[in-house]
Write an enzyme that holds these catalytic residues in place. Structure first.
Site, PDB file in Angstrom:
ATOM      1  N   SER A  92       0.835  -1.198  -0.152  1.00 39.37           N
ATOM      2  CA  SER A  92      -0.021   0.069  -0.141  1.00 39.37           C
ATOM      3  C   SER A  92       0.808   1.439   0.079  1.00 39.37           C
ATOM      4  O   SER A  92       2.229   0.922  -0.071  1.00 39.37           O
ATOM      5  CB  SER A  92      -0.967  -0.036   1.248  1.00 39.37           C
ATOM      6  OG  SER A  92      -1.871   0.961   1.277  1.00 39.37           O
ATOM      7  N   GLU A 124       3.169  10.795 -10.780  1.00 38.93           N
ATOM      8  CA  GLU A 124       2.081  10.298 -11.483  1.00 38.93           C
ATOM      9  C   GLU A 124       0.898  10.446 -10.816  1.00 38.93           C
ATOM     10  O   GLU A 124       0.577  10.274  -9.566  1.00 38.93           O
ATOM     11  CB  GLU A 124       2.543   8.729 -11.959  1.00 38.93           C
ATOM     12  CG  GLU A 124       2.375   7.949 -10.875  1.00 38.93           C
ATOM     13  CD  GLU A 124       3.229   6.475 -10.878  1.00 38.93           C
ATOM     14  OE1 GLU A 124       4.546   6.886 -10.988  1.00 38.93           O
ATOM     15  OE2 GLU A 124       2.803   5.579 -10.912  1.00 38.93           O
ATOM     16  N   LYS A 126      -2.558   9.150  -9.035  1.00 38.33           N
ATOM     17  CA  LYS A 126      -3.069   8.044  -8.118  1.00 38.33           C
ATOM     18  C   LYS A 126      -4.273   7.607  -8.487  1.00 38.33           C
ATOM     19  O   LYS A 126      -5.385   8.437  -8.293  1.00 38.33           O
ATOM     20  CB  LYS A 126      -3.189   8.384  -6.580  1.00 38.33           C
ATOM     21  CG  LYS A 126      -3.369   7.130  -5.952  1.00 38.33           C
ATOM     22  CD  LYS A 126      -3.186   7.267  -4.322  1.00 38.33           C
ATOM     23  CE  LYS A 126      -3.350   6.363  -3.563  1.00 38.33           C
ATOM     24  NZ  LYS A 126      -4.635   5.678  -3.736  1.00 38.33           N
ATOM     25  N   TYR A 234       1.739   0.634 -13.567  1.00 37.98           N
ATOM     26  CA  TYR A 234       2.746   1.406 -12.735  1.00 37.98           C
ATOM     27  C   TYR A 234       3.923   1.073 -11.644  1.00 37.98           C
ATOM     28  O   TYR A 234       4.731   1.818 -11.193  1.00 37.98           O
ATOM     29  CB  TYR A 234       1.935   2.405 -11.835  1.00 37.98           C
ATOM     30  CG  TYR A 234       0.853   1.984 -11.066  1.00 37.98           C
ATOM     31  CD1 TYR A 234       1.426   1.192  -9.987  1.00 37.98           C
ATOM     32  CD2 TYR A 234      -0.509   2.159 -11.103  1.00 37.98           C
ATOM     33  CE1 TYR A 234       0.323   0.403  -9.147  1.00 37.98           C
ATOM     34  CE2 TYR A 234      -1.246   1.381 -10.180  1.00 37.98           C
ATOM     35  CZ  TYR A 234      -0.991   0.791  -9.160  1.00 37.98           C
ATOM     36  OH  TYR A 234      -1.862   0.143  -8.455  1.00 37.98           O
ATOM     37  N   LYS A 322      -2.215  13.240  -1.326  1.00 36.75           N
ATOM     38  CA  LYS A 322      -3.802  13.099  -1.491  1.00 36.75           C
ATOM     39  C   LYS A 322      -4.103  14.795  -1.895  1.00 36.75           C
ATOM     40  O   LYS A 322      -3.803  15.473  -1.441  1.00 36.75           O
ATOM     41  CB  LYS A 322      -4.407  12.669  -0.154  1.00 36.75           C
ATOM     42  CG  LYS A 322      -3.842  11.326   0.157  1.00 36.75           C
ATOM     43  CD  LYS A 322      -4.549  10.173  -0.863  1.00 36.75           C
ATOM     44  CE  LYS A 322      -5.821   9.516  -0.912  1.00 36.75           C
ATOM     45  NZ  LYS A 322      -6.032   8.565  -0.015  1.00 36.75           N
ATOM     46  N   CYS A 427      -2.918  24.705  36.487  1.00 33.53           N
ATOM     47  CA  CYS A 427      -3.722  23.408  36.195  1.00 33.53           C
ATOM     48  C   CYS A 427      -4.996  23.546  36.497  1.00 33.53           C
ATOM     49  O   CYS A 427      -5.604  23.755  37.705  1.00 33.53           O
ATOM     50  CB  CYS A 427      -3.058  22.084  36.857  1.00 33.53           C
ATOM     51  SG  CYS A 427      -4.151  20.636  36.580  1.00 33.53           S
ATOM     52  N   CYS A 430      -5.852  20.929  39.675  1.00 33.99           N
ATOM     53  CA  CYS A 430      -5.601  20.648  40.845  1.00 33.99           C
ATOM     54  C   CYS A 430      -4.910  22.073  41.320  1.00 33.99           C
ATOM     55  O   CYS A 430      -4.611  22.140  42.424  1.00 33.99           O
ATOM     56  CB  CYS A 430      -4.475  19.718  40.988  1.00 33.99           C
ATOM     57  SG  CYS A 430      -2.968  19.943  40.314  1.00 33.99           S
ATOM     58  N   CYS A 445       1.329  20.320  34.090  1.00 37.81           N
ATOM     59  CA  CYS A 445       1.011  20.515  35.302  1.00 37.81           C
ATOM     60  C   CYS A 445       2.208  19.927  36.332  1.00 37.81           C
ATOM     61  O   CYS A 445       2.681  18.747  36.229  1.00 37.81           O
ATOM     62  CB  CYS A 445      -0.249  19.722  35.778  1.00 37.81           C
ATOM     63  SG  CYS A 445      -0.730  19.354  37.535  1.00 37.81           S
ATOM     64  N   CYS A 451      -1.895  15.486  41.288  1.00 41.17           N
ATOM     65  CA  CYS A 451      -3.101  16.208  40.445  1.00 41.17           C
ATOM     66  C   CYS A 451      -3.973  15.061  40.401  1.00 41.17           C
ATOM     67  O   CYS A 451      -3.687  14.133  39.705  1.00 41.17           O
ATOM     68  CB  CYS A 451      -2.533  16.578  39.308  1.00 41.17           C
ATOM     69  SG  CYS A 451      -3.612  17.090  38.127  1.00 41.17           S
TER      70      CYS A 451
HETATM   71  S1  IVH Z   1       2.294   2.358  -6.579  1.00 44.16           S
HETATM   72  C1  IVH Z   1       4.734  -0.295  -4.075  1.00 44.16           C
HETATM   73  N1  IVH Z   1       1.084   3.935  -8.260  1.00 44.16           N
HETATM   74  O1  IVH Z   1      -3.030   3.174  -4.416  1.00 44.16           O
HETATM   75  C2  IVH Z   1       3.958   0.570  -4.279  1.00 44.16           C
HETATM   76  N2  IVH Z   1      -0.098   2.753  -6.492  1.00 44.16           N
HETATM   77  O2  IVH Z   1      -3.009   3.755  -1.679  1.00 44.16           O
HETATM   78  C3  IVH Z   1       2.747   0.221  -4.889  1.00 44.16           C
HETATM   79  N3  IVH Z   1      -2.404   3.135  -6.535  1.00 44.16           N
HETATM   80  O3  IVH Z   1      -2.076  -0.158  -3.756  1.00 44.16           O
HETATM   81  C4  IVH Z   1       1.759   1.285  -5.238  1.00 44.16           C
HETATM   82  N4  IVH Z   1      -2.262   4.751  -8.469  1.00 44.16           N
HETATM   83  O4  IVH Z   1      -3.522   0.142  -5.707  1.00 44.16           O
HETATM   84  C5  IVH Z   1       1.111   3.229  -7.090  1.00 44.16           C
HETATM   85  N5  IVH Z   1       0.563   5.435  -9.573  1.00 44.16           N
HETATM   86  C6  IVH Z   1       0.294   4.519  -8.690  1.00 44.16           C
HETATM   87  C7  IVH Z   1      -0.798   4.335  -7.954  1.00 44.16           C
HETATM   88  C8  IVH Z   1      -1.126   3.408  -7.143  1.00 44.16           C
HETATM   89  C9  IVH Z   1      -3.048   4.041  -7.606  1.00 44.16           C
HETATM   90  C10 IVH Z   1      -2.923   2.425  -5.641  1.00 44.16           C
HETATM   91  C11 IVH Z   1      -2.515   1.001  -5.599  1.00 44.16           C
HETATM   92  C12 IVH Z   1      -2.119   1.036  -4.052  1.00 44.16           C
HETATM   93  C13 IVH Z   1      -3.001   2.181  -3.410  1.00 44.16           C
HETATM   94  C14 IVH Z   1      -2.116   2.824  -2.284  1.00 44.16           C
END
Ligand code: IVH
Length: 703
Positions: A92, A124, A126, A234, A322, A427, A430, A445, A451
């Site tokens: 993840s 790149e 997400k 990716y 994000k 505090c 106390c 405190c 206390c």
């Molecule tokens: S790299 C070891 N690149 O986001 C790294 N993940 O929140 C593996 N995802 O599990 C992930 N776009 O399902 C990577 N450009 C991107 C991505 C991406 C979407 C997803 C993927 C990952 C999840 C994590």
């Protein structure tokens, strides 16, 4: 979504109940989503639950459950598909929520690698879909697996073969090649699919991601074929030969092999340019035609990626930045001060309830005096330096989509009567002085266990999960017993039963108690008279000593008697016991000082002695790991040229070694780089094995 208390308001017991609730709710949501592709809650609700779980775990790491949803990368594979164990775990990503998080990410990487000059990163989109791993052997697609729980996924090979972006055969590919990427559905295809669903009297999908997941996970591949899915590559898993030396070139090479890659993937050698690209991608978001929820940054150089490695479920070399969360304006109605276990005064904003991203928010953490003034922990300006005053209109967001925070103050709406907030110097619980020490942002405190707030919080900590975890004795009961004068120190808990004022007869007549529940409680208390050393150390509630450090201390001292005598005989800042304590990796001077001071406060030590008299303490054991350095004490000295000290240390420890800062008879191995001096001499005198950096790297190479 139901309103939940702000995390800062949760007592430990509430937090642990909430973690249990979240584990159940998330597991229910996972199976609804996966077995029926009919989610019972929306994606944002699901994300909010997951983030709330993470935030509670961040506040109370010791309450983290064994079945914690945060340890599960996805969800367990559903019945119906055969299972595939990923040859390499599917990971993840950790998250960054603003530019500063990204700068911190870069700093920590450079620190780890000891790289002064700027690093190259790729950026790149997400993609908001579901990840898929494709295995090719000798150029043939052998199988396709969903992520599942990261270790085991579902075999969706037949379905994946219906996706036009996924080649069945590759030319000039490595013998073994696992390609990873995201399956997604475009907005246009999603709209058309939903139209058809409705025409056929079927349920519409709530968003493109669910539609993609539901389509890929059809037991009948002909249904998948009728659904227009797409795939962006990716990443990769197992490879028999490297694709290239960098992330960017590897992705391009996947493109040449026939995979679609995202056209917005670019590499940058300047952090600011990377952030610029984030803003560019964000500006293009609405026109892309498919859902994205952030930008992923990855260290470009693969040899550096390899050195950085992985945490339990996320790589150190990548992060997801994000897109920012929703915000809302509301009025600050008051500021309350809460006193914690270690005496810290935490200001909490009481807000006129307001909905932010679908959740009603009525409290927000204000951290400390500086934060209210508009300064961060380094004294730098936040909220453009605007201070927060009671009565102000404030802008609220949920950091990480969970923790409510204040991002801005509307000065045009400030009333003339609104006064600058004066942080209390006493505090509220106390009346003792609340002192802010130099270099510390927090007022504390000084009342210690005198206390009431601190004493009760320490007792609550003592019975919490991760510590003594006494069934039936939660925060509520502790508070009640404390108010009634039944318990004031941990030892009193073990005396409850035999104390004529508090024994069975008394308890069963108390409101809310009966003979059965009273008996049950005393049994639960008795069961905890046997306790492990680590839990006991953690339960003492000494400032800075968390669950991890308690574990480290236990593994180093092994028995209570050794630990206690070392702490009693140590002098802060000098002497053998102090040196040994500070030589434990993960134990810093601040923690060490707090620990030693506690054992040397007569009041606290007496309380500890009283407690220990009731207990049988189980000795700890050294970590058992199968490696040539497991259980050995290793010292690094001189300049390491290929890896940083920090990296060498983390690696050695992950292989079960104990890393020490000084050479003694107990040292098993000295790793010496150029410039090694007295430690090398001493090791030679003591006949200790000495390796140079290459020798060390060769020793641990294949581990
Ligand atoms: S790299 C070891 N690149 O986001 C790294 N993940 O929140 C593996 N995802 O599990 C992930 N776009 O399902 C990577 N450009 C991107 C991505 C991406 C979407 C997803 C993927 C990952 C999840 C994590």
């Amino acid at each position: 979504m139901t309103q939940r208390n702000a995390i800062s308001d949760l007592s430990e017991v509430e937090a642990s109940l909430e973690l249990e609730r979240l584990a159940i709710e998330l597991s229910k949501a996972n199976s609804a989503y996966h077995t029926h592709d009919a989610p019972e809650i929306s994606d944002s609700e699901y994300d909010a639950l997951k983030k709330r779980n993470l935030a509670i775990e961040a506040k109370y790491p010791h309450l983290k459950r064994k079945d914690s949803p945060s340890e599960q990368v996805g969800s367990a594979p559903a019945a119906g598909f055969s299972k595939i164990t990923h040859a390499q775990r599917m990971m993840s990503l950790s998250n960054a929520f603003d530019d500063n998080d990204v700068r911190d990410f870069d700093k920590s990487i450079r620190k780890y690698l000891n790289a002064e000059e700027s690093l190259e990163y790729t950026a790149e989109p997400k993609i908001d879909g579901l990840s898929l791993s494709l295995r090719y052997e000798n150029g043939h697609l052998i199988h396709a697996a969903t992520r599942g729980d990261g270790e085991i996924g579902e075999n969706v090979t037949e379905n994946a073969k219906t996706i036009s972006d996924i080649p069945h055969h590759l030319q000039n590919a490595p013998e073994v090649l696992e390609v990873r990427g995201e399956v997604y559905m475009s907005h246009a295809d999603f709209a058309a699919l939903n139209e058809r669903q409705l025409e056929n009297g079927l349920k519409a999908f709530s968003n493109p991601r669910n539609a993609a997941a539901g389509s890929l996970r059809q037991l009948d591949a002909s249904i998948t074929r009728a659904r227009p899915l797409k795939f962006f590559a990716y990443a990769w898993g197992v490879l028999s030969a490297p694709l290239a030396q960098t992330q960017m070139k590897s992705i391009e090479s996947l493109n040449h092999l026939g995979f679609s890659i995202n056209p917005l993937t670019k590499s940058f050698d300047e952090l600011e340019a990377l952030l610029e690209h984030y803003r560019y991608i964000e500006s293009q978001r609405a026109t892309l035609g498919y859902d994205i929820d952030g930008v992923v940054y990855k260290v470009n150089d693969l040899s550096l990626q390899h050195r950085l490695g992985f945490r339990s479920t996320t790589p150190r070399w990548a992060i997801a930045h994000k897109f920012s969360a929703e915000k809302a304006w509301t009025r600050l109605e008051g500021i309350d001060i809460q006193v914690g276990r270690t005496g810290a005064l935490s200001p909490v904003a009481r807000l006129r309830p307001v909905t932010v991203g679908g959740v009603v928010v009525s409290n927000a953490t204000l951290h400390n005096e500086d934060y209210i003034k508009g300064l961060d922990s380094k004294g730098e300006t936040i909220r453009a330096g605007k201070d927060i005053r009671v009565g102000d209109w404030v802008e609220v967001y949920r950091a990480g989509d969970v923790i409510p925070k204040i991002s801005d103050v509307d000065l045009t709406k400030r009333s003339e009567q609104a006064l600058e907030y004066v942080f209390p110097d006493a505090c509220p619980e106390c009346g003792s002085l609340a002192v802010r020490e130099k270099g510390d942002a927090v007022h504390r405190c000084v009342g210690g266990v005198a206390c009431p707030a601190q004493a009760v919080e320490r007792l609550k900590h003592f019975v919490s999960r991760g510590a003594f975890d006494i069934e039936g004795l939660g925060a509520k009961q502790v508070e009640q017993f404390w108010k009634d004068g039944w318990i004031s120190q941990p030892a009193d808990i073990f005396d409850l039963k035999n104390n004529y004022r508090t024994g069975l007869q008394q308890l069963k007549n108390k409101e809310g108690w009966g003979e059965k529940s009273a008996d049950k409680l005393f049994d639960a208390i008795d069961r905890k008279r046997d306790i492990t050393l680590a839990k006991l150390i953690f339960a003492l509630g000494i400032r800075h000593v968390g669950e991890n450090s308690a574990q480290l201390l236990a593994m180093n001292y092994l028995s209570w008697s050794k630990f206690e005598s070392a702490m009693r005989n140590a002098h802060i800042g000098e002497g053998r016991q102090w040196e040994e304590l500070c030589a434990i990796d993960g134990i810093g001077q601040v923690l060490a000082g707090s620990l030693v001071a506690s054992f040397q406060s007569e009041y606290e030590f007496e309380a500890i002695q009283r407690l220990v008299a009731h207990l049988t303490i189980e000795d700890a054991q050294h970590l058992k790991i199968d490696s040539p350095v497991a259980g050995k004490t290793v010292v690094f000295t001189g300049t390491l040229e290929k890896v940083t000290r920090a990296e060498a240390k983390v690696r050695a420890e992950s292989l079960g070694a104990k890393v020490s800062g000084s050479v003694s008879k107990k040292t098993d191995l000295l790793v010496a780089g150029p410039g090694a001096g007295s430690k090398m001499k001493k090791a030679t005198e003591l006949g200790i094995e000495i390796l140079d950096e290459d020798g060390w790297l060769a020793l641990i190479k294949d581990l």
